[in-house]
Design an enzyme around this catalytic site. Sequence first.
Site, PDB file in Angstrom:
ATOM      1  N   TRP A 200       0.852  -1.184   0.000  1.00  0.00           N
ATOM      2  CA  TRP A 200       0.000   0.000   0.000  1.00  0.00           C
ATOM      3  C   TRP A 200       0.896   1.246   0.000  1.00  0.00           C
ATOM      4  O   TRP A 200       1.859   1.341   0.747  1.00  0.00           O
ATOM      5  CB  TRP A 200      -0.917  -0.004   1.234  1.00  0.00           C
ATOM      6  CG  TRP A 200      -1.692   1.265   1.361  1.00  0.00           C
ATOM      7  CD1 TRP A 200      -2.822   1.597   0.681  1.00  0.00           C
ATOM      8  CD2 TRP A 200      -1.374   2.385   2.191  1.00  0.00           C
ATOM      9  NE1 TRP A 200      -3.222   2.863   1.028  1.00  0.00           N
ATOM     10  CE2 TRP A 200      -2.351   3.375   1.954  1.00  0.00           C
ATOM     11  CE3 TRP A 200      -0.349   2.654   3.095  1.00  0.00           C
ATOM     12  CZ2 TRP A 200      -2.347   4.605   2.599  1.00  0.00           C
ATOM     13  CZ3 TRP A 200      -0.333   3.882   3.742  1.00  0.00           C
ATOM     14  CH2 TRP A 200      -1.339   4.843   3.492  1.00  0.00           C
ATOM     15  N   ASP A 368     -15.732   9.076  -0.204  1.00  0.00           N
ATOM     16  CA  ASP A 368     -16.357   8.285   0.859  1.00  0.00           C
ATOM     17  C   ASP A 368     -17.059   9.170   1.903  1.00  0.00           C
ATOM     18  O   ASP A 368     -16.558  10.244   2.255  1.00  0.00           O
ATOM     19  CB  ASP A 368     -15.222   7.494   1.528  1.00  0.00           C
ATOM     20  CG  ASP A 368     -15.713   6.423   2.460  1.00  0.00           C
ATOM     21  OD1 ASP A 368     -16.926   6.344   2.687  1.00  0.00           O
ATOM     22  OD2 ASP A 368     -14.866   5.663   2.951  1.00  0.00           O
ATOM     23  N   TRP A 480     -14.715   3.719  -8.233  1.00  0.00           N
ATOM     24  CA  TRP A 480     -15.118   2.416  -7.673  1.00  0.00           C
ATOM     25  C   TRP A 480     -13.958   1.900  -6.833  1.00  0.00           C
ATOM     26  O   TRP A 480     -12.951   1.464  -7.367  1.00  0.00           O
ATOM     27  CB  TRP A 480     -15.440   1.471  -8.827  1.00  0.00           C
ATOM     28  CG  TRP A 480     -15.811   0.068  -8.482  1.00  0.00           C
ATOM     29  CD1 TRP A 480     -15.308  -0.722  -7.492  1.00  0.00           C
ATOM     30  CD2 TRP A 480     -16.763  -0.748  -9.176  1.00  0.00           C
ATOM     31  NE1 TRP A 480     -15.872  -1.963  -7.517  1.00  0.00           N
ATOM     32  CE2 TRP A 480     -16.776  -2.013  -8.546  1.00  0.00           C
ATOM     33  CE3 TRP A 480     -17.600  -0.548 -10.276  1.00  0.00           C
ATOM     34  CZ2 TRP A 480     -17.576  -3.062  -8.984  1.00  0.00           C
ATOM     35  CZ3 TRP A 480     -18.397  -1.586 -10.710  1.00  0.00           C
ATOM     36  CH2 TRP A 480     -18.394  -2.826 -10.065  1.00  0.00           C
ATOM     37  N   ASP A 481     -14.139   1.931  -5.534  1.00  0.00           N
ATOM     38  CA  ASP A 481     -13.074   1.580  -4.597  1.00  0.00           C
ATOM     39  C   ASP A 481     -13.226   0.132  -4.130  1.00  0.00           C
ATOM     40  O   ASP A 481     -14.300  -0.484  -4.269  1.00  0.00           O
ATOM     41  CB  ASP A 481     -13.168   2.549  -3.401  1.00  0.00           C
ATOM     42  CG  ASP A 481     -11.850   2.754  -2.697  1.00  0.00           C
ATOM     43  OD1 ASP A 481     -10.912   1.976  -2.928  1.00  0.00           O
ATOM     44  OD2 ASP A 481     -11.761   3.702  -1.891  1.00  0.00           O
ATOM     45  N   MET A 482     -12.181  -0.410  -3.533  1.00  0.00           N
ATOM     46  CA  MET A 482     -12.211  -1.769  -2.964  1.00  0.00           C
ATOM     47  C   MET A 482     -11.132  -1.788  -1.893  1.00  0.00           C
ATOM     48  O   MET A 482      -9.947  -1.769  -2.206  1.00  0.00           O
ATOM     49  CB  MET A 482     -11.894  -2.766  -4.086  1.00  0.00           C
ATOM     50  CG  MET A 482     -12.144  -4.210  -3.773  1.00  0.00           C
ATOM     51  SD  MET A 482     -10.644  -5.038  -3.203  1.00  0.00           S
ATOM     52  CE  MET A 482     -11.133  -6.735  -3.291  1.00  0.00           C
ATOM     53  N   ASP A 551      -2.629   5.696  -3.104  1.00  0.00           N
ATOM     54  CA  ASP A 551      -3.057   6.651  -2.081  1.00  0.00           C
ATOM     55  C   ASP A 551      -1.917   7.595  -1.723  1.00  0.00           C
ATOM     56  O   ASP A 551      -2.134   8.604  -1.055  1.00  0.00           O
ATOM     57  CB  ASP A 551      -3.496   5.909  -0.810  1.00  0.00           C
ATOM     58  CG  ASP A 551      -4.969   5.539  -0.861  1.00  0.00           C
ATOM     59  OD1 ASP A 551      -5.666   6.008  -1.786  1.00  0.00           O
ATOM     60  OD2 ASP A 551      -5.423   4.781   0.013  1.00  0.00           O
TER      61      ASP A 551
HETATM   62  C1  DGJ Z   1      -9.147   4.447  -0.418  1.00  0.00           C
HETATM   63  C2  DGJ Z   1      -8.915   5.307  -1.623  1.00  0.00           C
HETATM   64  O1  DGJ Z   1      -7.728   4.955  -2.239  1.00  0.00           O
HETATM   65  C3  DGJ Z   1      -8.935   6.763  -1.187  1.00  0.00           C
HETATM   66  O2  DGJ Z   1      -8.619   7.582  -2.274  1.00  0.00           O
HETATM   67  C4  DGJ Z   1     -10.280   7.082  -0.622  1.00  0.00           C
HETATM   68  O3  DGJ Z   1     -11.253   6.988  -1.626  1.00  0.00           O
HETATM   69  C5  DGJ Z   1     -10.601   6.149   0.523  1.00  0.00           C
HETATM   70  N1  DGJ Z   1     -10.426   4.769   0.167  1.00  0.00           N
HETATM   71  C6  DGJ Z   1     -12.001   6.357   1.019  1.00  0.00           C
HETATM   72  O4  DGJ Z   1     -12.378   5.427   1.932  1.00  0.00           O
END
Ligand code: DGJ
Length: 737
Positions: A200, A368, A480-482, A551
């Site tokens: 990460w 979010d 669209w996150d995960m 991130d």
């Molecule tokens: C992880 C994403 O990578 C971030 O940019 C953000 O959208 C957060 N999740 C929100 O929970």
Amino acid sequence: MPVHYHPLSREFHLCNGFISYVIHILPNGMPANLYCGGRVRDREDFSYLLQNRRRSLAVSQSTEENSYAQQYTCMEYPVFGTGDFRYPACTALQSDGSRVLELRYEKHNVYAGKPALQGLPATYTESDDEADTLELTLLDAQTGLRCVLLYSIFRDHAALARSVRFENAGKEPLVLERAMSLSLDLPDMNYEMITLSGAWSREREPFAAPLTPGVQGVYSLAGASSAEHNPFIMLKRPSTDEDHGEALGFSLVYSGNHMCVTVADTHGKARVLMGIHPDTFRWTLNPGESFQTPEAVMAYSAQGMGEMSRTFHRLYRSRLARGFWRDRERPLVINNWEATGAMFDQPQLLEIAHQAQTVGLELFVLDDGWFGHRDDDRQSLGDWYVPEGSLKLPQGLQGLAVRLKEIGLQFGLWIEPEMVNPDSEIYRQHPEWILCAPGRTPSPSRNQYVLDFARAEVVDYLFLALEKILGGSDIRYVKWDMNRYITECYSHALPPERQGEVYHRYILGVYALYDRLTAAFPRVLFESCASGGARFDPGMLYYAPQAWTSDNTDAMERLKIQYGTSYAYPLSAMSAHVSEAPNQQVGRMSALATRSHVAIFGVFGCEMNIGALTVEEKETLREQIALAKQYRELVRTGDFYRLQNPYCGSSCAWMVVSGDQSRALVGYYRLMVRANEPWLRVTLRGLNANLDYRVNAGEVYGGDLLMNAGLTVEPDQMTSNGADFSSILFELTAVAK
Ligand code: DGJ
């Protein structure tokens, strides 16, 4: 780009203007590989390349055929149990308990074009003259297992797309235990393997290691392609650099558990295997059923790693990415996540949007925190609605969209459809909808559980919920996150003997939802994301033409992440935002212009509270946004060259050149200043040697000079002169003679 078939030698020669690939059917009907590399002229018979010599311990399949053995041959799609002791490409458990297979030539078919793969992302053609396809069908006569090897060679790319379809034409069920998308035996192992590994916030760092006898490679068992190991490997000659020498890239068009390995043997050969990870895969194939593997794409370059990457860039941005946004300028977004997290109210959002509009940004992304009772990551995931009387969004999403329109911004929205919090309405109603092993407590991660996307009703439910949201207001973009990996991967909708299918069925469910949503909302721009770049893979690129790269928004870290990502993925796929200083992930201070100079080599956006900037900073941002707009088309479509590697020294440089070589943008970045430092210089690539280029609206230099002697870099022209983390952009325009 023909596929030649020579019946006398029983050879197939697939070739285009760049590459050749030769398959030979051995006397026992098993296919062998004779060649994979630069284009060679066709000939009737390439079999002199077949190395057959009697060796001790060799196993042959009959006494008449003892001159060669699979173990010592470059096999095309190797099987287990008949004398090849390296890792096989496929294994099938049979009803009598045997795993022995003999896949022999049955038939073949050659046609123009390229087939779509049912339910799976894949490269494609827009007309049949863009590729030719060979379907080579092998049959295990005893079980009736058919294995159709699919090869599509592109007219315009030094690339071959491969996949395999298994068909059970027998009378008994079979269980596929290993079904690789690609197997390639190379006749020597004098290669270094490059992988893109990380974690990460430091995704896709290139690692290089020479091949040595044994198994080497990367994999994911996380349920996603993962931040740890991207589904990509490169084999390059030890002397190959960015511009010279052979490089072979292998890329899996898949977003789940994968295995990408080489098996180098003690006779100097190297086998590449790429596909779904066999450790978490068992697929029951009843009589009459078939199974299609994901696609793997191979790219070959004799002009170094740079050209291999550009082959992937061109192919992936034009014939993997799809839809309305494929060939369009992407909007410059302002995302509220780093400014507010999940705690915000509408006035705050509108202030951010207003500020963003004044500096020239175009689309506001509400991240979010907008749904259910979500104020942090402990609740409401899965409840895709704005509740009545919401304090955050009193007029709902629609109300916000209207206000954004008044400000002059389009509206985009964050979703995370694959997950639920235990504290959510949806989980309380359907606890059986999560992946969870019988009798065991599901392991939470980020306070959330994973929905069972192997269940059609889960996918149906989400489609309807999201259709309502996306149809309910004027939403132009979806992120669209995960945000967690998969554990306790067990579906309560499937019987025990089918649990080995769940990881793959999960990914098929994700693809199905993407397919339905992108079809229902073809004008919506989708951006994929998984805690940053934990699912930055070609599979996602098929549905979402851009992805949140990481991130980590620190400019110096991003140089490395974007540099590594560019080995396999185009700039048009890399979403890159300017964020605040000190940076939230690493605490580093860097000049706003430096941050912008990094983001401009991607899909540019911002993720900060612009209102908190000083007047000068705001002016700088406005200028940088204007520049990003000026160059977004060039960055999206141009040829990318890596010039100086940030992992290897205290500088980084790269450039992008327009297809007609009339324009270029060069980014030069100095990571750390040095006392009494050497001259700084950057040698360019990809220009037209016969053209002259004006640099930064000043001096004119020949393309030949710039590519040989290079540009000199004066530190006092860089951002934050005298400090670390400075940068300069060079804008090149060809001048008429
Ligand atoms: C992880 C994403 O990578 C971030 O940019 C953000 O959208 C957060 N999740 C929100 O929970």
